[in-house]
Motif scaffolding. Structure first.
Motif, PDB file in Angstrom:
ATOM      1  N   GLY A 157      63.391 -36.581  92.459  1.00  0.00           N
ATOM      2  CA  GLY A 157      62.756 -35.530  91.664  1.00  0.00           C
ATOM      3  C   GLY A 157      63.707 -34.378  91.434  1.00  0.00           C
ATOM      4  N   ALA A 158      64.935 -34.713  90.997  1.00  0.00           N
ATOM      5  CA  ALA A 158      65.968 -33.699  90.739  1.00  0.00           C
ATOM      6  C   ALA A 158      66.136 -32.819  91.971  1.00  0.00           C
ATOM      7  N   CYS A 159      66.076 -31.494  91.789  1.00  0.00           N
ATOM      8  CA  CYS A 159      66.330 -30.571  92.895  1.00  0.00           C
ATOM      9  C   CYS A 159      65.181 -30.530  93.899  1.00  0.00           C
ATOM     10  N   ALA A 160      64.068 -31.179  93.611  1.00  0.00           N
ATOM     11  CA  ALA A 160      62.933 -31.241  94.533  1.00  0.00           C
ATOM     12  C   ALA A 160      62.896 -32.571  95.288  1.00  0.00           C
ATOM     13  N   THR A 161      63.964 -33.338  95.224  1.00  0.00           N
ATOM     14  CA  THR A 161      63.969 -34.704  95.736  1.00  0.00           C
ATOM     15  C   THR A 161      63.567 -34.800  97.204  1.00  0.00           C
TER      16      THR A 161
END
Length: 622
Positions: free
Chosen positions: A263-267
């Motif tokens: 999840g991009a920078c929320a991975t």
């Protein structure tokens, strides 16, 4: 009862150093700690950086340790920021018509261009005549526009610590980080397996970008175009979930659930949520969650820079009103909630080990906190895929509501925020507005907010783990790291109900902060917020759920576990983290599997896997 996911171990490496036992956290707040508290951390960093300490922790050595950690000028082990190699394309031709050149025979293409002709052969060399023009690539060097990054400590090399042939950098750091986390448990993984079925384990770990250096996708995409050769490992080891695969196959011998959410920078929070759900549902009782990223790479950083996302040197000079070409303050490249220029790329590998509360009690595991919930919401329709949207309002509001529900009315005021805090002009406005409005909603006048990217940079996939592990340190030492790279709050930041910490904040006691809200905002509309409860609050919940006698019994079991963990840390400080990498050990095949209708038995596991199953959809008997 729904099972509570308890944090029982953690470890890793980022620009602050080694994560386990709060060493990286202590590096961030070192100015607020007495010398005797910092001494083991300095020694640990010296071991990581291969520096001699026989003369003691001298002021000169400590200054070297400071200089080789946190955000700093990009070091040559990554690339030379003053002379980055690129290819300059040109069409060349002879000054007076045809052109001739010589080359080794095996260096010529098998299919010669139509306007090439081999005119002479001398041993291994040939002479080629070119009629008209021919394309050529000339090696060239240029000054890179970005010179700041969060890098693991100078001299630290995870690849040198085990048999890491052709492993990409992010994978080698994952092996180190997961070993650090397992070492922090104070018990061997085999001890945990005595209490559970082999399939009651989950591992969710990976990389948001995959493996991007020349041993991974970088080499796979470029090697043949630059005259090299593709390795047989490049494709397989590039995959995003490879960190989980390594942990399963070479570290803990797991047959449980596995995978990697991106999840991009929320991975990291995406993976943490998956592990949390497995524990809450009873599908897993022990979970390893982690991410690793090594994006301090000219191509990757170049991609973010052309988006205008990075704090490049020209923009930093503009913010600091410096003349063209003046040196920039690399240390202060990331400035959340202040006048800033963009985010600072970083490398990191971070891992957290979870157990359900019953298993934690039964094993005497160390309790560092708990994860009651993680909230994920998308941004809905928007004009730009990279722009922030409405989803983060939902995730923060849900996390705050859960804090009030669990901690009681006014409980949110006894939490602090680990903000996404990238250091971009857009983030300072949007994230501060979200946090400020939620604080107003709950009557909180000075919600404490910090942002550890100001120390370690933005590691993309592992970023939320950098934030969580720093929060765990607050409950061990009572100090919230301040945003020391800033000297003012920008005029467009919304902070009427926030206390954005510009200096380290002493909470007064280790129990003053009952929880932490962890926030992540990712490209593409990937928003995630988690509530992490303190160790004290976690034990209160466990006492209510299981009774005083169960917690008292846990305390007795915990004494030897805590002592073993302490000894493990002392050894790692002096000698380095013992790397777990069991290549080719305990391998099973079809001859090691025993099947029956009731269970599966595997040779390498004492406990069998039950096949008894009651389906969850009600009585379907015909």
């Amino acid at each position: 009862m729904t099972r509570l996911p308890v944090i029982v171990g953690f470890g890793g490496v980022n620009a602050a150093g080694r994560s386990a036992f709060h060493h990286g956290y202590k590096r961030m707040i070192e100015s607020a700690l007495p010398p005797e508290t910092m001494a083991p951390t300095w020694q640990n960093l010296a071991t990581m950086m291969n520096l001699d300490t026989t003369g003691g922790l001298t002021p000169e050595l400590i200054e070297t340790l400071r200089a080789g950690t946190l955000i700093r000028r990009i070091e040559p082990v990554h690339f030379d920021v003053d002379a980055v190699l690129y290819q300059h394309k040109a069409d060349i031709h002879g000054l007076h018509g045809d052109m001739e050149f010589t080359a080794r025979r095996n260096q010529l293409p098998r299919h010669l261009p139509e306007n090439w002709e081999v005119t002479a052969v001398t041993g291994r060399e040939v002479t080629v005549k070119v009629t008209g023009a021919t394309p050529a690539l000339f090696p060239e060097h240029k000054k890179y526009p970005v010179s700041s990054a969060g890098q693991v400590p100078t001299g630290f090399d995870a690849a040198s610590m085990y048999r890491s042939m052709h492993h990409p950098r992010a994978l080698t750091q994952a092996v180190y980080g997961a070993s650090d986390a397992l070492n922090s448990l104070g018990m061997d993984w085999s001890e945990i397996l005595k209490h559970i079925s082999p399939d009651e384990v989950s591992v969710y770990a990976g990389s948001a970008l995959g493996q991007v250096d020349d041993k991974g996708y970088g080499g796979l995409y470029q090697t043949e175009l630059t005259g090299g050769r593709t390795s047989s490992k490049m494709m397989a080891l590039s995959l995003g979930e490879m960190a989980a695969d390594f942990i399963n196959s070479y570290m803990i011998n797991s047959v449980g659930s596995t995978g990697s959410n991106v999840g991009a920078c929320a991975t990291f929070l995406y993976n943490l949520r998956q592990g949390m759900i497995d524990i809450q549902s009873g599908k897993a009782r022990a979970v390893i969650v982690g991410n690793t990223e090594a994006p301090v790479n000219p191509a990757i950083m170049g991609g973010f820079d052309v988006m205008g996302a990075l704090a490049n040197d020209d923009n930093l000079r503009r913010v600091d009103e410096l003349p063209d070409g003046a040196p920039v303050d690399n240390r202060r490249a990331c400035r959340p909630f202040s006048s800033n220029a963009g985010f600072t790329m970083a490398e990191s590998a971070q891992f957290i080990i979870l157990m359900d509360d019953e298993l934690a009690l039964a094993t005497g595991a160390n309790i560092h906190g708990s994860v009651p919930d993680v909230f994920i919401n998308a941004d809905a329709n928007k004009k730009s895929i990279s722009a922030p949207g409405v989803g983060n309002y939902i995730t923060i509001a849900k996390a705050a509501a859960l804090a009030e529900s669990l901690l009681g009315e006014g409980g949110l005021a006894q939490t602090f925020v680990q903000a996404h805090g990238t250091g971009t002009p857009q983030n300072r406005v949007t994230e501060s507005h979200i946090l400020n409005e939620v604080a107003k909603l709950h009557g909180v006048n000075d919600w404490a907010v910090t942002a550890v990217k100001s120390y370690v940079g933005h590691s993309l996939g592992p970023a939320a783990a950098d934030q969580i592990i720093a929060s765990l340190g607050v409950w061990a030492h009572g100090i919230i790291p301040g945003i020391k790279t800033i000297d003012h709050i920008a005029d467009d930041v919304h902070n009427s109900n926030l206390n954005i910490l510009m200096d380290h904040h002493d909470t007064g006691s280790l129990t003053a902060m009952r929880g932490s809200v962890i926030n992540s905002k990712g490209f593409g509309g990937n928003n995630a917020s988690a509530l992490i409860l303190s160790p004290d609050e976690t034990l209160k919940m466990m006492r209510k759920r299981h009774g005083d006698a169960a917690v008292a019994a846990w305390q007795q079991r915990n004494e030897p576990v805590a002592e073993t963990a302490k000894r493990n840390d002392e050894n790692a400080i002096k000698n380095g983290v013992p790397i777990i990498y069991k290549f080719g050990e305990s391998v099973m095949d079809e001859n090691d599997v025993t099947l029956s209708k009731e269970q599966i038995t595997l040779k390498e596991f004492a406990n069998s896997i039950s096949l008894a199953s009651k389906h969850p959809y009600g009585d379907m008997t015909p």
